[in-house]
Design an enzyme around this catalytic site. Structure first.
Site, PDB file in Angstrom:
ATOM      1  N   THR A  18       0.988  -1.107   0.078  1.00  0.00           N
ATOM      2  CA  THR A  18       0.067  -0.021   0.039  1.00  0.00           C
ATOM      3  C   THR A  18       0.767   1.220   0.017  1.00  0.00           C
ATOM      4  OG1 THR A  18      -1.469  -1.199   1.465  1.00  0.00           O
ATOM      5  CG2 THR A  18      -1.997   1.226   1.253  1.00  0.00           C
ATOM      6  N   SER A 113       6.415   4.122   8.613  1.00  0.00           N
ATOM      7  CA  SER A 113       5.247   4.843   9.157  1.00  0.00           C
ATOM      8  C   SER A 113       4.976   4.502  10.536  1.00  0.00           C
ATOM      9  CB  SER A 113       3.946   4.587   8.173  1.00  0.00           C
ATOM     10  OG  SER A 113       2.904   5.325   8.604  1.00  0.00           O
ATOM     11  N   HIS A 114       3.797   3.948  10.915  1.00  0.00           N
ATOM     12  CA  HIS A 114       3.348   3.534  12.200  1.00  0.00           C
ATOM     13  C   HIS A 114       4.101   2.270  12.743  1.00  0.00           C
ATOM     14  CE1 HIS A 114       0.754   1.933   9.365  1.00  0.00           C
ATOM     15  NE2 HIS A 114       0.404   1.065  10.369  1.00  0.00           N
ATOM     16  N   LYS A 126       9.742   4.395   0.555  1.00  0.00           N
ATOM     17  CA  LYS A 126       8.757   5.014  -0.290  1.00  0.00           C
ATOM     18  C   LYS A 126       9.272   5.755  -1.402  1.00  0.00           C
ATOM     19  CE  LYS A 126       6.266   6.997   3.090  1.00  0.00           C
ATOM     20  NZ  LYS A 126       5.192   7.536   3.659  1.00  0.00           N
ATOM     21  N   ASP A 281       6.204   8.901  10.701  1.00  0.00           N
ATOM     22  CA  ASP A 281       6.719   9.829   9.518  1.00  0.00           C
ATOM     23  C   ASP A 281       6.062  10.914   9.293  1.00  0.00           C
ATOM     24  OD1 ASP A 281       4.621   8.123   8.697  1.00  0.00           O
ATOM     25  OD2 ASP A 281       5.173   8.492   6.632  1.00  0.00           O
ATOM     26  N   ASP A 283       2.742  11.857   8.710  1.00  0.00           N
ATOM     27  CA  ASP A 283       1.608  11.862   7.915  1.00  0.00           C
ATOM     28  C   ASP A 283       0.225  11.665   8.541  1.00  0.00           C
ATOM     29  OD1 ASP A 283       2.039   9.466   7.883  1.00  0.00           O
ATOM     30  OD2 ASP A 283       1.900   8.942   5.752  1.00  0.00           O
ATOM     31  N   GLU A 366      -9.768   6.566   7.006  1.00  0.00           N
ATOM     32  CA  GLU A 366     -10.181   6.226   8.290  1.00  0.00           C
ATOM     33  C   GLU A 366      -8.940   6.118   9.254  1.00  0.00           C
ATOM     34  OE1 GLU A 366      -9.549   3.204   9.546  1.00  0.00           O
ATOM     35  OE2 GLU A 366      -8.598   2.484   7.606  1.00  0.00           O
ATOM     36  N   ARG A 498      -8.980  -6.644   8.183  1.00  0.00           N
ATOM     37  CA  ARG A 498      -9.475  -5.440   8.549  1.00  0.00           C
ATOM     38  C   ARG A 498     -10.867  -5.264   8.290  1.00  0.00           C
ATOM     39  NH1 ARG A 498      -4.782  -2.970  10.173  1.00  0.00           N
ATOM     40  NH2 ARG A 498      -3.248  -2.157   8.389  1.00  0.00           N
TER      41      ARG A 498
HETATM   42  C1  G1P Z   1      -2.828   1.190   5.973  1.00  0.00           C
HETATM   43  C2  G1P Z   1      -4.127   2.140   5.984  1.00  0.00           C
HETATM   44  C3  G1P Z   1      -4.248   2.916   4.850  1.00  0.00           C
HETATM   45  C4  G1P Z   1      -2.750   3.970   4.964  1.00  0.00           C
HETATM   46  C5  G1P Z   1      -1.664   2.750   4.672  1.00  0.00           C
HETATM   47  C6  G1P Z   1      -0.402   3.790   4.547  1.00  0.00           C
HETATM   48  O1  G1P Z   1      -2.815   0.363   4.850  1.00  0.00           O
HETATM   49  O2  G1P Z   1      -5.175   1.426   6.205  1.00  0.00           O
HETATM   50  O3  G1P Z   1      -5.312   3.787   5.009  1.00  0.00           O
HETATM   51  O4  G1P Z   1      -2.918   4.549   3.356  1.00  0.00           O
HETATM   52  O5  G1P Z   1      -1.851   1.988   5.826  1.00  0.00           O
HETATM   53  O6  G1P Z   1      -0.091   4.538   5.612  1.00  0.00           O
HETATM   54  P1  G1P Z   1      -3.281  -1.155   4.894  1.00  0.00           P
HETATM   55  O7  G1P Z   1      -2.449  -1.824   5.931  1.00  0.00           O
HETATM   56  O8  G1P Z   1      -4.606  -1.076   5.443  1.00  0.00           O
HETATM   57  O9  G1P Z   1      -3.121  -1.520   3.549  1.00  0.00           O
HETATM   58 ZN    ZN Z   2       2.824   7.563   8.210  1.00  0.00          ZN
END
Ligand code: G1P
Ligand code: ZN
Length: 545
Positions: A18, A113-114, A126, A281, A283, A366, A498
């Site tokens: 993603t 990211s997280h 990225k 990061d 965002d 979301e 999810r």
């Molecule tokens: C997750 C979030 C999605 C976001 C992505 C990148 O992706 O659900 O909204 O854009 O991280 O930060 P997912 O793990 O659901 O594919």
């Molecule tokens: Zn992030």
């Protein structure tokens, strides 16, 4: 300068998800792994040869090592100008802005990211293209294809570049500039928002902020913008020092992981008026009022309804967009305003064309992401400034603003349930089973809720007409309730299912129900439909947001 050509052989698992390529740190540390992927990017992004590259990351473990390798590869691949963040830091929104401002050919953001950091944690890369946004699927597919046939990579023989302080260096034909990661971004924020008004709010003595940077990249940004430029008191920004392992935490701004912030905001009458946290990061963000949580879908809806009040958006909105699983709260606002509202697959990259084509001004997901056409990424600090500016105009609390919004547009109760670490094959089968039933579910009734529509979401981009399929199972009910099922595209271990749950309630007398209670019917229906217990042996979700 000597350029080394190193022979290599392909890895088969470098397919971006993603949001770029995300793997365990130890996978990235495998010899040639990072180099192969970066060379694949240089092979596809040919504009980098002779162009400018923005390079930085969220400060997690391996950030600086990866940056040094990428600098040498960029020099060897003909990049003429590299802008690096001091100490290797850049937030994702800052990179997006710098690419646009300096007309760079692209940017590399080193972040997962997280996801947690540290030697046992995750790492990621990225690539953002010249519009400042994440590379599209066509590009990432090409990078993947390239990674499968790569035979060599290029590396300049040179010393590591000192990153500690702003400076310029010339290496062969390449200018390398280490810059303050915050100042360009802070300037952009000053341009969009009414800093004078927000400053007056802080100096009134009636308003306090707590921003939790979670030991990730937003610390320096938040300190400069909220404390230095806007006059929030010292200590308003907590966990402000970026650390390689985020101090052992999980830099995910939600009610579970941002515990310290939640504790600050709940309870006493001296609690801050507004709370926010940001991710690795920078965002994403979570927004809190005193004893009050605003879910990200509602944040987007409230922003859409009020944007015209802010000087930066007073000309009105072109349109809005939300990802499929994001609640339909913003749809109600768009309908009232008479503007277009687009539903896109999950991932920020799908907003890019809509923003570039000026079809939308605001967009959100979301998963704690909201943004606007000022850059091509979601933007946590921007979102907090938007709320501060709104509070400064309305002189109402976060809770008052949100409740007034629900009274006007109705409330969308909303929650996401994540089932983590599932066996990938079982999770695929679960999705396949739902997919096979989309036709037969229509018209069926569950616990008094009739299914009016059910499909596997497919998106046709209105600008380039590209088609993206299998983006999630949508189940719509007659009473505007909704369930969406999809598998995560960002995990690094097993599969994560999810389940997104939503219920619309128009009656203000029913706007005070606890969210999980309000959604009880949908939660039960989702469990039954997915056959979670029999297929995956799971009774309860691992994470509820
Ligand atoms: C997750 C979030 C999605 C976001 C992505 C990148 O992706 O659900 O909204 O854009 O991280 O930060 P997912 O793990 O659901 O594919
Ligand atoms: Zn992030």
């Amino acid at each position: 300068m000597n350029i080394l050509h190193t022979a290599t052989s392909p890895f088969t698992d470098q397919k971006p998800g993603t949001s770029g390529l995300r793997k365990k740190v130890r996978v990235f540390q495998t010899s040639h792994y990072l180099e192969n992927y970066v060379q694949a990017i240089f092979n596809v992004a040919t504009d980098l040869n002779g162009g400018m590259l923005i390079l930085g990351g969220d400060g997690r473990y391996y950030n600086v090592q990866a940056i040094q390798t990428i600098i040498k590869m960029a020099v060897a691949n003909g990049v003429r100008h590299i802008k690096l963040g001091q100490a290797g830091l850049f937030s994702t929104p800052a990179v997006s802005h710098l690419i646009r401002k300096y007309r760079a050919a692209g940017g590399l953001i080193l972040s997962a990211s997280h996801n947690p950091g540290g030697p046992e944690g995750d790492f990621g890369i990225k690539f953002n293209t010249a519009n400042g946004g994440p590379a599209d699927t066509q590009f990432t597919d090409q990078v993947y294809a390239e990674s499968l046939r790569i035979a060599a990579y290029r590396l300049a023989e040179m010393e590591d570049v000192p990153l500690e302080a702003p400076a310029h260096f010339q290496y062969g034909e390449t200018l390398i500039e280490v810059i303050d990661p915050v100042s360009d971004y802070a300037e952009l924020m000053e341009h969009i928002f009414d800093f004078k008004k927000i400053k007056a709010l802080f100096s009134s003595g009636l308003f306090t902020l707590c921003f939790d940077a979670m030991h990730a990249v937003t610390g320096p940004y938040a300190t400069e913008i909220f404390q230095r430029r806007l006059g929030a008191s010292t200590g308003s920004v907590i966990n402000a020092l970026p650390q390689e392992d985020f101090a052992g935490g999980h830099p995910d701004p939600n009610l579970i992981y941002a515990k310290e912030l939640v504790a600050h905001l709940n309870g006493s009458s001296k609690a801050p008026n507004l709370g926010a946290a940001s991710d690795g990061d920078g965002d994403r963000y979570m927004l809190l009022g005193r004893n009050f949580f605003v879910n990200p879908s509602d944040c987007l809806a409230v922003m859409t309804a009020n944007a015209h009040l802010l000087s930066g958006y007073k000309q009105g909105l072109n349109g809005v967009a939300r990802s499929l699983p994001t609640s339909r709260a913003v749809d109600k606002v768009a309908e009232t305003l008479g503007i277009d509202c687009y539903e896109t697959p999950t991932g920020w990259k799908y907003f890019g064309n809509l923003l570039d084509d000026r079809r939308i001004t605001l967009c959100g997901e979301e998963s704690f992401g909201t943004g606007s056409d000022h850059i091509r990424e979601k933007d946590g600090i921007w979102a907090v400034l938007f709320w501060l500016n709104l509070v400064a105009i309305k002189r109402q609390s976060v809770e008052e603003i949100t409740r007034a919004h629900w009274a006007r547009f109705g409330r969308h109760y909303y929650s996401r349930h994540d089932y983590e670490g599932l066996d990938s094959d079982l999770a695929e089968q679960l999705m396949e089973n739902l997919r096979a039933r989309t036709e037969t579910l229509k018209g069926q009734e569950y616990a008094g809720h009739v299914i009016t529509d059910c499909d596997d979401f497919s998106y046709t981009d209105p600008v380039d007409h590209s088609i993206t399929e299998h983006q999630g199972i949508r189940i719509l009910f007659e009473d505007e309730s909704r369930i969406v099922f999809r598998l995560s595209g960002t995990g690094t271990e097993g599969a994560t299912l999810r389940v997104y749950l939503e219920r619309y309630e128009n009656d203000p007398a029913l706007h005070n129900i606890e969210t999980q209670v309000a959604l009880a019917d949908m939660i039960n229906i989702a469990r039954e439909l997915a056959e979670l217990q029999t297929r995956c042996g799971r009774e309860q979700p691992d994470i509820v947001t």
